[in-house]
Design a protein around this motif. Sequence first.
Motif, PDB file in Angstrom:
ATOM      1  N   LEU A 199       0.813  -1.221   0.000  1.00 48.89           N
ATOM      2  CA  LEU A 199       0.000   0.000   0.000  1.00 48.89           C
ATOM      3  C   LEU A 199       0.846   1.269   0.000  1.00 48.89           C
ATOM      4  CD1 LEU A 199      -2.752  -1.002   2.617  1.00 48.89           C
ATOM      5  CD2 LEU A 199      -2.986  -0.947   0.128  1.00 48.89           C
ATOM      6  N   ILE A 200       2.147   1.148   0.256  1.00 47.12           N
ATOM      7  CA  ILE A 200       3.017   2.315   0.416  1.00 47.12           C
ATOM      8  C   ILE A 200       2.999   3.234  -0.806  1.00 47.12           C
ATOM      9  CG2 ILE A 200       5.462   2.977   0.447  1.00 47.12           C
ATOM     10  CD1 ILE A 200       4.440   2.538   3.157  1.00 47.12           C
ATOM     11  N   ASP A 201       2.904   2.671  -1.990  1.00 48.57           N
ATOM     12  CA  ASP A 201       2.962   3.486  -3.202  1.00 48.57           C
ATOM     13  C   ASP A 201       1.864   4.549  -3.236  1.00 48.57           C
ATOM     14  OD1 ASP A 201       3.927   3.998  -6.009  1.00 48.57           O
ATOM     15  OD2 ASP A 201       1.870   3.396  -6.458  1.00 48.57           O
ATOM     16  N   TYR A 202       0.690   4.208  -2.725  1.00 49.65           N
ATOM     17  CA  TYR A 202      -0.439   5.150  -2.777  1.00 49.65           C
ATOM     18  C   TYR A 202      -0.198   6.394  -1.928  1.00 49.65           C
ATOM     19  CZ  TYR A 202      -5.229   6.915  -2.472  1.00 49.65           C
ATOM     20  OH  TYR A 202      -6.349   7.709  -2.510  1.00 49.65           O
ATOM     21  N   PRO A 203       0.101   6.267  -0.624  1.00 50.27           N
ATOM     22  CA  PRO A 203       0.367   7.494   0.147  1.00 50.27           C
ATOM     23  C   PRO A 203       1.608   8.235  -0.320  1.00 50.27           C
ATOM     24  CG  PRO A 203       0.860   5.548   1.459  1.00 50.27           C
ATOM     25  CD  PRO A 203       0.142   5.070   0.239  1.00 50.27           C
ATOM     26  N   TYR A 252      -0.546   8.285   4.947  1.00 49.34           N
ATOM     27  CA  TYR A 252       0.763   7.614   5.047  1.00 49.34           C
ATOM     28  C   TYR A 252       0.943   7.034   6.453  1.00 49.34           C
ATOM     29  CZ  TYR A 252       5.494   6.789   3.260  1.00 49.34           C
ATOM     30  OH  TYR A 252       6.654   6.212   2.788  1.00 49.34           O
ATOM     31  N   ASP A 253       0.591   7.821   7.477  1.00 49.47           N
ATOM     32  CA  ASP A 253       0.691   7.345   8.862  1.00 49.47           C
ATOM     33  C   ASP A 253      -0.165   6.098   9.079  1.00 49.47           C
ATOM     34  OD1 ASP A 253       2.417   9.356   9.802  1.00 49.47           O
ATOM     35  OD2 ASP A 253       0.742  10.739  10.116  1.00 49.47           O
ATOM     36  N   LEU A 254      -1.366   6.103   8.535  1.00 49.73           N
ATOM     37  CA  LEU A 254      -2.269   4.966   8.716  1.00 49.73           C
ATOM     38  C   LEU A 254      -1.700   3.700   8.073  1.00 49.73           C
ATOM     39  CD1 LEU A 254      -5.726   6.698   8.111  1.00 49.73           C
ATOM     40  CD2 LEU A 254      -4.897   5.721  10.272  1.00 49.73           C
ATOM     41  N   VAL A 255      -1.142   3.851   6.890  1.00 52.37           N
ATOM     42  CA  VAL A 255      -0.532   2.694   6.227  1.00 52.37           C
ATOM     43  C   VAL A 255       0.662   2.190   7.029  1.00 52.37           C
ATOM     44  CG1 VAL A 255       0.720   1.923   4.173  1.00 52.37           C
ATOM     45  CG2 VAL A 255      -1.346   3.307   3.916  1.00 52.37           C
ATOM     46  N   ALA A 256       1.509   3.117   7.500  1.00 51.63           N
ATOM     47  CA  ALA A 256       2.671   2.729   8.294  1.00 51.63           C
ATOM     48  C   ALA A 256       2.248   2.056   9.599  1.00 51.63           C
ATOM     49  CB  ALA A 256       3.530   3.961   8.590  1.00 51.63           C
ATOM     50  N   VAL A 294       1.393  12.170  -0.976  1.00 52.77           N
ATOM     51  CA  VAL A 294       2.286  13.133  -0.329  1.00 52.77           C
ATOM     52  C   VAL A 294       2.998  13.987  -1.370  1.00 52.77           C
ATOM     53  CG1 VAL A 294       4.434  13.347   0.988  1.00 52.77           C
ATOM     54  CG2 VAL A 294       2.618  11.833   1.803  1.00 52.77           C
ATOM     55  N   ALA A 295       3.503  13.361  -2.417  1.00 49.74           N
ATOM     56  CA  ALA A 295       4.206  14.107  -3.468  1.00 49.74           C
ATOM     57  C   ALA A 295       3.281  15.132  -4.110  1.00 49.74           C
ATOM     58  CB  ALA A 295       4.738  13.140  -4.519  1.00 49.74           C
ATOM     59  N   ASP A 296       2.039  14.745  -4.398  1.00 49.70           N
ATOM     60  CA  ASP A 296       1.095  15.656  -5.036  1.00 49.70           C
ATOM     61  C   ASP A 296       0.706  16.797  -4.094  1.00 49.70           C
ATOM     62  OD1 ASP A 296      -0.625  16.040  -7.497  1.00 49.70           O
ATOM     63  OD2 ASP A 296      -2.179  16.031  -5.954  1.00 49.70           O
ATOM     64  N   ALA A 297       0.475  16.462  -2.815  1.00 51.67           N
ATOM     65  CA  ALA A 297       0.075  17.489  -1.851  1.00 51.67           C
ATOM     66  C   ALA A 297       1.192  18.491  -1.602  1.00 51.67           C
ATOM     67  CB  ALA A 297      -0.349  16.831  -0.536  1.00 51.67           C
ATOM     68  N   LEU A 298       2.433  18.012  -1.539  1.00 50.37           N
ATOM     69  CA  LEU A 298       3.565  18.927  -1.362  1.00 50.37           C
ATOM     70  C   LEU A 298       3.737  19.839  -2.570  1.00 50.37           C
ATOM     71  CD1 LEU A 298       6.259  16.608   0.272  1.00 50.37           C
ATOM     72  CD2 LEU A 298       5.025  18.490   1.368  1.00 50.37           C
ATOM     73  N   THR A 299       3.410  19.318  -3.752  1.00 47.39           N
ATOM     74  CA  THR A 299       3.525  20.120  -4.970  1.00 47.39           C
ATOM     75  C   THR A 299       2.531  21.274  -4.965  1.00 47.39           C
ATOM     76  OG1 THR A 299       4.290  18.202  -6.243  1.00 47.39           O
ATOM     77  CG2 THR A 299       3.417  20.058  -7.486  1.00 47.39           C
ATOM     78  N   THR A 300       1.302  20.990  -4.540  1.00 47.21           N
ATOM     79  CA  THR A 300       0.277  22.039  -4.511  1.00 47.21           C
ATOM     80  C   THR A 300       0.469  22.977  -3.332  1.00 47.21           C
ATOM     81  OG1 THR A 300      -1.263  20.665  -3.230  1.00 47.21           O
ATOM     82  CG2 THR A 300      -1.368  20.504  -5.629  1.00 47.21           C
ATOM     83  N   GLY A 301       1.002  22.453  -2.212  1.00 49.91           N
ATOM     84  CA  GLY A 301       1.234  23.281  -1.035  1.00 49.91           C
ATOM     85  C   GLY A 301      -0.006  23.566  -0.216  1.00 49.91           C
TER      86      GLY A 301
END
Length: 209
Positions: free
Chosen positions: A90-94, A117-121, A98-105
Amino acid sequence: MKTDRFQAFSDGIFAILITILVLEFHIPNYQPGHLLPAILAQWPLMLSYVFSYFYVGTLWLFHHDYFNMLQRIDRNLNMLNLLMLFSITLIDYPMSLVADALTTGNRQDMQTAFIVYDLVALFISATFYLMYAYLHHHQALKKPGISMAFYTAIKLDPVRSVTIYALAIIATFWSVWLGVILLASGIIFHFVAYLRMSHQLEQAKGGTQ
């Protein structure tokens, strides 16, 4: 079932997952003469990839070394391993979120992405705990020659990482960057715990069951 098939299947899943992570990279859209700025703009993807690769790599090290101490596999252990591998895939999804959210800010989007990501971890660490607990109650699956002190020393590591990720989820509601620090701390904790486990394993091989 023999452990070699168990390990081979698990190693194959890890190899495929790492391959999938890098496939997230694509050539950016850019005007002629502006390739470098376009590449630099992909820093969120690179950052999330580096952390995810380090995370998955550490999980593989744990899996390889810990389960190499088994002398045989039963049906229940196989199913627990499948659950663990499912959680890791499942790691690939978060990572992408994260990459997309950081790009938009956007703060709200970053909150959501890091919490996912935390939930998957947290889920991954919980599956490791289930595996550890099962093996603790089925000593016959383990190879002889490893002292019980070894298993006692590491059995709570998954619980500790679950706690870190739970705290990261809570913290992210108030501060995205505090949540990020806790998430990164959880991933770093896995690596430190692996080094400690590896060292203790070398010592435990001289002990008795």
